[in-house]
Design a protein around this motif. Sequence first.
Motif, PDB file in Angstrom:
ATOM      1  N   ARG A 140     -69.683-117.087  -5.861  1.00 48.03           N
ATOM      2  CA  ARG A 140     -68.652-118.047  -6.250  1.00 48.03           C
ATOM      3  C   ARG A 140     -68.311-118.980  -5.091  1.00 48.03           C
ATOM      4  O   ARG A 140     -68.060-120.170  -5.298  1.00 48.03           O
ATOM      5  N   ALA A 177     -70.420-119.976  -2.812  1.00 50.54           N
ATOM      6  CA  ALA A 177     -71.505-120.956  -2.758  1.00 50.54           C
ATOM      7  C   ALA A 177     -71.338-122.009  -3.859  1.00 50.54           C
ATOM      8  O   ALA A 177     -71.548-123.204  -3.623  1.00 50.54           O
ATOM      9  N   TRP A 178     -70.953-121.568  -5.045  1.00 54.38           N
ATOM     10  CA  TRP A 178     -70.761-122.511  -6.146  1.00 54.38           C
ATOM     11  C   TRP A 178     -69.612-123.482  -5.863  1.00 54.38           C
ATOM     12  O   TRP A 178     -69.731-124.687  -6.102  1.00 54.38           O
ATOM     13  N   GLU A 179     -68.505-122.963  -5.347  1.00 55.76           N
ATOM     14  CA  GLU A 179     -67.364-123.823  -5.032  1.00 55.76           C
ATOM     15  C   GLU A 179     -67.718-124.811  -3.929  1.00 55.76           C
ATOM     16  O   GLU A 179     -67.282-125.961  -3.941  1.00 55.76           O
ATOM     17  N   LYS A 180     -68.487-124.355  -2.964  1.00 61.87           N
ATOM     18  CA  LYS A 180     -68.889-125.234  -1.861  1.00 61.87           C
ATOM     19  C   LYS A 180     -69.840-126.317  -2.376  1.00 61.87           C
ATOM     20  O   LYS A 180     -69.741-127.485  -1.981  1.00 61.87           O
ATOM     21  N   TRP A 181     -70.770-125.932  -3.257  1.00 66.90           N
ATOM     22  CA  TRP A 181     -71.758-126.876  -3.771  1.00 66.90           C
ATOM     23  C   TRP A 181     -71.127-127.892  -4.715  1.00 66.90           C
ATOM     24  O   TRP A 181     -71.441-129.070  -4.674  1.00 66.90           O
ATOM     25  N   SER A 182     -70.192-127.436  -5.574  1.00 64.43           N
ATOM     26  CA  SER A 182     -69.596-128.340  -6.555  1.00 64.43           C
ATOM     27  C   SER A 182     -68.422-129.133  -5.986  1.00 64.43           C
ATOM     28  O   SER A 182     -67.934-130.062  -6.629  1.00 64.43           O
ATOM     29  N   GLY A 183     -67.960-128.767  -4.801  1.00 57.77           N
ATOM     30  CA  GLY A 183     -66.875-129.502  -4.166  1.00 57.77           C
ATOM     31  C   GLY A 183     -65.510-129.172  -4.731  1.00 57.77           C
ATOM     32  O   GLY A 183     -64.563-129.916  -4.537  1.00 57.77           O
TER      33      GLY A 183
END
Length: 95
Positions: free
Chosen positions: A55, A57-63
């Motif tokens: 999660r 990584a996802w938050e970092k990738w999606s901003g």
Amino acid sequence: MLLALHDTYTNVVAQYGNPTPEAPPAADKVMKLGRYFTWFTMLSGVTAITYGGGRFAWEKWSGGHIESPKMVAGAMLGGVTATSAGTIMNTIVGS
């Protein structure tokens, strides 16, 4: 008065002797259940840390808003508490 009470106490305690410990009747089943709970606790801890990392990584990738480090920290704190539960109980019960 205190000396008489002390002598009475030591005489009563000396009559009991030193009992030998033995396992309760269903100790093997309780230990097996404890091993299952330990396995489940470790599995849930690893799953929580893996989910929190994914999660993050996802938050970092999606901003998006980053909240997952709290999840990872909570999972690690829960793991520390779960693994030290035996030591804590030995300290409380053993004293």
